[in-house]
Design a protein around this motif. Structure first.
Motif, PDB file in Angstrom:
ATOM      1  N   LYS A 225      32.964  38.917  47.596  1.00  0.00           N
ATOM      2  CA  LYS A 225      33.504  39.087  48.942  1.00  0.00           C
ATOM      3  C   LYS A 225      34.990  38.760  48.975  1.00  0.00           C
ATOM      4  O   LYS A 225      35.790  39.499  49.577  1.00  0.00           O
ATOM      5  N   ASP A 229      35.851  42.241  48.916  1.00  0.00           N
ATOM      6  CA  ASP A 229      35.270  42.459  50.240  1.00  0.00           C
ATOM      7  C   ASP A 229      33.934  43.196  50.174  1.00  0.00           C
ATOM      8  O   ASP A 229      33.563  43.916  51.099  1.00  0.00           O
ATOM      9  N   ASP A 231      29.964  43.388  50.296  1.00  0.00           N
ATOM     10  CA  ASP A 231      28.771  42.704  50.774  1.00  0.00           C
ATOM     11  C   ASP A 231      27.635  42.923  49.781  1.00  0.00           C
ATOM     12  O   ASP A 231      27.509  44.000  49.179  1.00  0.00           O
ATOM     13  N   SER A 266      37.254  50.075  54.183  1.00  0.00           N
ATOM     14  CA  SER A 266      38.172  49.008  54.567  1.00  0.00           C
ATOM     15  C   SER A 266      39.260  48.904  53.513  1.00  0.00           C
ATOM     16  O   SER A 266      39.133  49.448  52.410  1.00  0.00           O
ATOM     17  N   HIS A 268      41.430  46.118  51.385  1.00  0.00           N
ATOM     18  CA  HIS A 268      41.393  44.698  51.021  1.00  0.00           C
ATOM     19  C   HIS A 268      42.210  44.515  49.753  1.00  0.00           C
ATOM     20  O   HIS A 268      41.931  45.143  48.721  1.00  0.00           O
TER      21      HIS A 268
END
Length: 291
Positions: A225, A229, A231, A266, A268
């Protein structure tokens, strides 16, 4: 001998849906290949490595499981009864027999060798016969992930095609294979023997080892994470497994493709992140080609 990634098997329930998804992600997907033991697959070819999108075609063609053997088809059938995702890590082999002997010398559990051939559909519509020599080995701490080496028994030009390796997102190669495990150090002995890499970097976040052209990272859930990032899917087994892959792309082209397709991602640490639950069970981390 250091072994690099040959391919990663991504077991999916619907091959055509997976093909459509990876095409929308900007990858070129090969025609479908049919295996003589009841599975079928389509590939995303990169430089010397590929993702194999694999589904069950005809369970009746699968040989019965026998004591002491390893069944590629039945392993993936059992995997798909629980979840989709990266079911197997496959490393390149120049000599399958020598690799199995090396694994045995290290005390790793191996299985009888397995050879098969199939028809390969070429970009011009023609077909060629290709063959593979496989050598399976077991990680006692991660039995729900398959591990084997693959020796290609055909001329390279019959398998690797520039047309298949040209992608709208500019993808070129694997940068990392990302495992998640609660105790990464449990896996360093097996993975060191499997890859042939005895030099590795270890920290509280996990274990990292360089391979031929990429690296293999075994990270804790919190490190996955923090770094990427990513999950951890709720249906990943407690022992862990392959959570994702980091792929080198042209970041500008990849962003344009994702935005055009309205695929959620996303950003990151400068990376584009696609979660496993949205991409057939394997997380995708897109990084700049120079990484």
């Amino acid at each position: 001998m250091l072994r690099g990634v040959d391919h990663i098997v991504v077991a999916v329930k619907d091959l055509e849906a997976a093909r459509a998804l990876y095409t929308a992600l900007g990858f070129t997907v090969t025609p479908t290949f049919h295996h003589p033991f009841g599975t079928m697959s389509a590939h995303v070819q990169l430089d010397r490595s590929f993702l194999e999108l694999l589904a069950i075609e005809d369970e009746s063609l699968m040989p019965p499981q026998t004591e002491g053997d390893f069944s590629f088809a039945r392993f993936n059938l059992a995997f798909l009864e629980k979840r989709q995702g990266a079911s197997m890590l496959v490393l390149r082999s120049l000599d399958r027999t020598a690799d199995l002997d090396a694994f045995k010398a290290l005390g790793l559990r191996t299985f009888p060798p397995f050879d098969f051939g199939r028809k390969a559909a070429l970009p011009d519509g023609s077909a060629a016969e290709v063959g593979f020599a496989l050598g399976f080995v077991e990680n006692p701490h991660m039995k729900e992930t398959g591990f084997f080496v693959c020796q290609h028994k055909h001329p390279p030009e019959l398998f690797w095609k520039e047309e298949f390796q040209t992608h709208r997102n500019g993808a070129t190669s694997f940068a990392s294979v990302l495992f998640v495990a609660h105790n990464p150090s449990d896996h360093h002995e097996f993975l060191g023997g499997f890859t042939g890499q005895r030099v590795m970097r270890s920290s509280s976040a996990g274990v990292v080892m360089d391979m031929d052209g990429s690296d293999l990272q075994v990270l804790t859930p919190s490190a996955c994470k923090a770094f990427y990032d990513l999950d951890v899917p709720h249906n990943l087994p407690e022992e862990g497994g392959v959570l994702g892959v980091r792929i080198r792309v042209d970041m500008a082209r990849a962003k344009a493709v994702l935005d055009e397709a309205h695929i959620p991602y996303s950003i990151h640490n400068g990376l584009y992140i696609l979660q496993a639950e949205a991409t057939g069970g394997v997380g995708l981390v897109l990084c700049e080609a120079s990484d």
